[in-house]
Design an enzyme around this catalytic site. Structure first.
Site, PDB file in Angstrom:
ATOM      1  N   CYS A   1      -0.602  34.811  12.802  1.00 55.59           N
ATOM      2  CA  CYS A   1      -1.153  33.511  12.361  1.00 55.59           C
ATOM      3  C   CYS A   1      -0.083  32.645  11.703  1.00 55.59           C
ATOM      4  O   CYS A   1      -0.197  31.423  11.699  1.00 55.59           O
ATOM      5  CB  CYS A   1      -2.267  33.702  11.346  1.00 55.59           C
ATOM      6  SG  CYS A   1      -3.587  34.803  11.828  1.00 55.59           S
TER       7      CYS A   1
ATOM      8  N   HIS B   1     -10.743  34.582  15.185  1.00 55.79           N
ATOM      9  CA  HIS B   1      -9.794  34.001  16.138  1.00 55.79           C
ATOM     10  C   HIS B   1      -9.375  35.080  17.142  1.00 55.79           C
ATOM     11  O   HIS B   1      -9.244  36.252  16.781  1.00 55.79           O
ATOM     12  CB  HIS B   1      -8.522  33.509  15.424  1.00 55.79           C
ATOM     13  CG  HIS B   1      -8.602  32.146  14.816  1.00 55.79           C
ATOM     14  ND1 HIS B   1      -8.063  31.851  13.580  1.00 55.79           N
ATOM     15  CD2 HIS B   1      -9.134  30.982  15.282  1.00 55.79           C
ATOM     16  CE1 HIS B   1      -8.268  30.561  13.308  1.00 55.79           C
ATOM     17  NE2 HIS B   1      -8.921  30.021  14.314  1.00 55.79           N
TER      18      HIS B   1
HETATM   19  N1  ARG Z   1      -7.432  30.330   6.361  1.00 60.12           N
HETATM   20  C1  ARG Z   1      -7.128  30.075   7.743  1.00 60.12           C
HETATM   21  C2  ARG Z   1      -8.400  29.633   8.458  1.00 60.12           C
HETATM   22  O1  ARG Z   1      -9.435  30.166   8.172  1.00 60.12           O
HETATM   23  C3  ARG Z   1      -6.541  31.287   8.390  1.00 60.12           C
HETATM   24  C4  ARG Z   1      -6.072  31.035   9.797  1.00 60.12           C
HETATM   25  C5  ARG Z   1      -5.689  32.273  10.528  1.00 60.12           C
HETATM   26  N2  ARG Z   1      -5.060  31.955  11.736  1.00 60.12           N
HETATM   27  C6  ARG Z   1      -5.119  32.672  12.876  1.00 60.12           C
HETATM   28  N3  ARG Z   1      -4.405  32.295  13.868  1.00 60.12           N
HETATM   29  N4  ARG Z   1      -5.936  33.701  13.012  1.00 60.12           N
HETATM   30  O2  ARG Z   1      -8.403  28.769   9.304  1.00 60.12           O
END
Ligand code: ARG
Length: 273
Positions: free
Chosen positions: A263, A169
């Site tokens: 996150c 991300h």
């Molecule tokens: N387990 C979540 C996923 O893989 C983690 C999300 C992390 N969020 C972020 N904004 N980087 O979607």
């Protein structure tokens, strides 16, 4: 230098049902056990750090079938009273959207949706910087979503191709600090994106691989306070030299799911365009 005009109001979701029950990023391993009590303590620590940095926190109710709902950054894009819900790449997280939409509609937001079949994972893949919306694509969001986002919000969007699947991300590679400065992890970007960001950000703290993979960029900025999952000494020194105060919050239970401080928050006071 002008402080960020956003970042004083956040949506968060208590980790009541948080866990690693599926694997949709390279950090997640089902056999790793999450310590729920510890997760709660760490999450409460983050809430306390954000509040003492001057932030206001709104709560989203947890849901027993949605273990990643704690990562509210991915709920969608906020623009004034407009909310553009995420379209999650993986079916495992798609059930979060109606729950998120319910919160936003009952809290006075108007909902505008991206078209079907186009993925975008909200603020996790889109952060405002000095009048533009910087948005990542490849692992979780489609490049095609950016034009729709721009049309819906009126914001100019700068597209950043993410290349390291561990930094899946944008918010793992980019943290705006004010209108001129940001923490960046260029190892997560392709060469064109590196040039785009170099031109966009006059002063950057550049993270090496190890610091990027410790989620140093996944930090929350509240005025001149930076709440971070980890802070290497040189990064801390530079932030302090620029007048920021650093607070480190241990969020190790959430790192097991591939998420850090940023996150776990969604800024609600963002106006784009
Ligand atoms: N387990 C979540 C996923 O893989 C983690 C999300 C992390 N969020 C972020 N904004 N980087 O979607």
């Amino acid at each position: 230098m002008t402080a960020l005009p956003w970042g004083r109001r956040y949506l968060m979701c208590p980790p009541e049902h948080f866990g690693v029950v599926y694997e949709i990023n390279p950090w997640m391993h089902r056999e790793v056990v999450v310590d729920r009590d510890r997760a709660y303590e760490q999450w409460n620590g983050l809430v306390a750090a954000l509040r003492s940095a001057g932030a206001q926190i709104e709560m989203l109710d947890p849901h027993p079938d949605l273990p990643d709902l704690v990562f509210t950054a991915n709920a969608g894009i906020v623009n004034g009273t407009q909310f553009v819900p995420a379209r999650f790449r993986h079916p495992e997280r798609q059930g979060e959207t109606p729950w998120d939409v319910q919160w936003f509609t009952s809290n006075g937001f108007t909902v505008d949706e991206l078209p079907d079949g186009v993925s975008h994972e909200g603020a996790g893949d889109a952060l405002p910087f000095n009048g533009t919306l910087v948005s990542g694509y490849r692992f979780r969001s489609d490049a095609a979503s950016h034009a729709y986002l721009s049309r819906l919000t009126g914001a100019p969007v700068r597209s950043v191709e993410l290349v390291d699947e561990r930094l899946y991300h944008l918010d793992l590679t980019f943290c705006p600090l004010d209108d001129q400065r940001a923490i960046v992890a260029p190892s997560g970007w392709d060469s064109y994106a590196r040039r785009v960001l170099e031109a966009l950000v006059p002063e950057a703290i550049v993270l090496g691989d190890d610091d990027a993979l410790a989620f140093t960029a996944n930090s929350v900025v509240v005025g001149t306070n930076v709440v971070m999952p980890s802070c290497p000494p040189e990064v801390g020194r530079q932030l302090e030299a620029w007048g920021f105060d650093v607070a480190v919050c241990d969020v190790s239970e959430f790192l097991k799911a591939g998420g850090g401080c940023r996150c776990l928050t969604l800024a609600l006071d963002v106006t784009l365009g």
